[in-house]
Enzyme design. Structure first.
Site, PDB file in Angstrom:
ATOM      1  CG  HIS A 189      -1.761   1.541   1.392  1.00 49.89           C
ATOM      2  ND1 HIS A 189      -1.522   2.013   1.558  1.00 49.89           N
ATOM      3  CD2 HIS A 189      -2.622   1.325   0.868  1.00 49.89           C
ATOM      4  CE1 HIS A 189      -2.365   3.065   1.902  1.00 49.89           C
ATOM      5  NE2 HIS A 189      -3.773   2.551   1.127  1.00 49.89           N
ATOM      6  CB  VAL A 191       1.556   4.549   4.545  1.00 53.15           C
ATOM      7  CG1 VAL A 191       0.035   5.056   3.836  1.00 53.15           C
ATOM      8  CG2 VAL A 191       0.711   2.853   4.819  1.00 53.15           C
ATOM      9  CE  LYS A 192       0.929  -1.465   5.523  1.00 54.93           C
ATOM     10  NZ  LYS A 192      -0.147  -0.749   5.043  1.00 54.93           N
ATOM     11  CG  ASN A 193       8.634  -0.133   6.038  1.00 58.89           C
ATOM     12  OD1 ASN A 193       8.174   0.704   6.073  1.00 58.89           O
ATOM     13  ND2 ASN A 193       9.096  -0.713   6.086  1.00 58.89           N
TER      14      ASN A 193
END
Length: 404
Positions: A189, A191-193
């Protein structure tokens, strides 16, 4: 304003996506397969299937385990809704377990105690990028649960599924996330790393006692309406003909998005290194403030450093929220991870009561998540620490700082 979690996108990322757009093949295809190979490599597994979300990966994991009506699945109360909603999707009963005192995590003993003769699977959660050690859990579950057929019968216990949405690239001892649980779901997604804008993947440990080629075919087929050939295979000469073996789902990841993830994987080791540096700077900058940061070290743990979760020395939810507002007014965007599931309407309507989960509620009540992303400079971290220290001093003047 210091934002909470913006994605980091480079010209290389943009060029990788443009190259796919110009290729004329933008749905699932060769770029996606290369992305899957790299994900399997990072996670220490023999295979992976890229999907539209970690939620899709979790649901397909449950279905691969044979989960359905009449079954139970154990899941932590302290997690995002996706960890539990998929249990309802497949018609099984959600069985929640509380966190340990002072922690967002349940113990393996608490999870094992929730297992009954109807338990088909257990979902664990790698909160904040910290891998949950499912190895002792597997030992405790031996010979227990609903193991009359399928993967559970081969394992001799309920299937352990890891919600590893936060932990791509983490390790526990010498085991990368993806090789600890039986099946593992990753998220990409925004917002993920590592991001593909929206997306996820399902992997399985390399020694899983099943026909792994058949498992991979099943996951691919069920992510494409139950269709036995994907669009690329159907486009080759006279090989258009296909079958549909089940009225399944549509949750594949197209090459346009896989290209973004593949580009980001080229620098992922540096990404994780910087995120860990930022966590260390928070620990140093907040020393003496009464703030306790969630431990990302632990014995043998190498975290993916996804979230900077802090416990504040405040009395309650209302004061925690005042601190968040003070931070915002000081130019810092903060968040909370997470509201325990029984506080949410959907799970209250299913009969869950937060009073039955005091550990999860207590941790949530004073939890604050600080910004953690690659756009943060060292000076930004110092600004966040100063703003939080100031906000806590204001709490003290209101008489709402906890004696702890």
């Amino acid at each position: 304003m210091i934002p909470f979690s913006p994605p980091t996108l480079t010209e290389d990322d943009i060029n990788a996506v443009v190259e796919v757009l110009r290729s004329g093949w933008i749905t699932s295809g060769p770029v996606g397969r290369r992305f899957e190979e790299r994900i399997a490599e990072v996670s220490g597994t023999t295979g992976a299937v890229a999907l539209s979300s970690a939620t899709a990966a979790l649901e397909l994991a449950l279905r691969a385990a044979g989960t359905g009506p009449g079954d139970e699945v154990v899941v932590p109360a302290y997690t995002y809704t996706a960890s539990a909603s998929v249990i309802d999707h497949v018609g099984a009963k959600i069985v929640m377990v509380d966190s340990e005192p002072g922690s967002p995590f349940p113990s393996v003993e608490r999870i094992a105690a929730a297992v009954t003769g109807r338990t088909r699977a257990v979902i664990t959660v790698d909160l904040a990028g910290i891998p949950f050690d499912s190895r002792p859990l597997a030992t405790l579950l031996a010979g227990r649960g609903r193991i009359d057929a399928g993967l559970g019968a081969a394992l001799g216990r309920p299937v352990i599924i890891s919600d590893s949405a936060h932990s791509l690239g983490a390790r526990l001892d010498s085991y990368p996330t993806g090789s600890l649980a039986d099946l593992t779901a990753f998220s990409f997604h925004a917002v993920k790393n590592l991001t593909t804008a929206e997306g996820g993947a399902l992997t399985w440990r390399s020694d899983l006692p099943t026909d792994q080629e058949a498992l991979e075919r099943w996951v691919r087929t069920y992510s494409l309406h139950g269709q036995t050939k994907d669009a690329l295979a159907k486009s080759r000469g006279a090989s258009w003909e296909y079958d549909v073996i089940a009225p399944a789902y549509k949750c594949n990841l197209p090459d346009t998005l896989a290209a973004l993830g593949l580009s980001q994987l080229d620098r992922y080791a540096r990404t994780l290194e910087r995120r860990r540096e930022l966590l260390a700077q928070y620990a140093e900058g907040l020393a003496g403030t009464g703030v306790t940061l969630l431990d990302h070290g632990g014995d043998g743990v190498v975290s993916a450093a996804h979230l900077a979760i802090a416990t504040l020395p405040v009395a309650d939810v209302a004061e925690r929220n005042r601190v968040i507002q003070d931070l915002y007014e000081a130019g810092v965007s903060a968040n909370v991870h997470y509201k325990p599931l029984p506080l949410l309407t959907a799970y209250r309507d299913l009969g869950f009561d937060i009073a039955d989960f005091p550990g999860a509620h207590a941790f949530y009540s004073t939890e604050l998540t600080l910004p953690l992303h690659l756009a943060l400079s060292d000076a930004d971290v110092a600004q966040v620490c100063t703003a939080l220290a100031t906000a806590l001093r204001r709490s003290a003047t209101r008489g709402t700082v906890s004696a702890a």
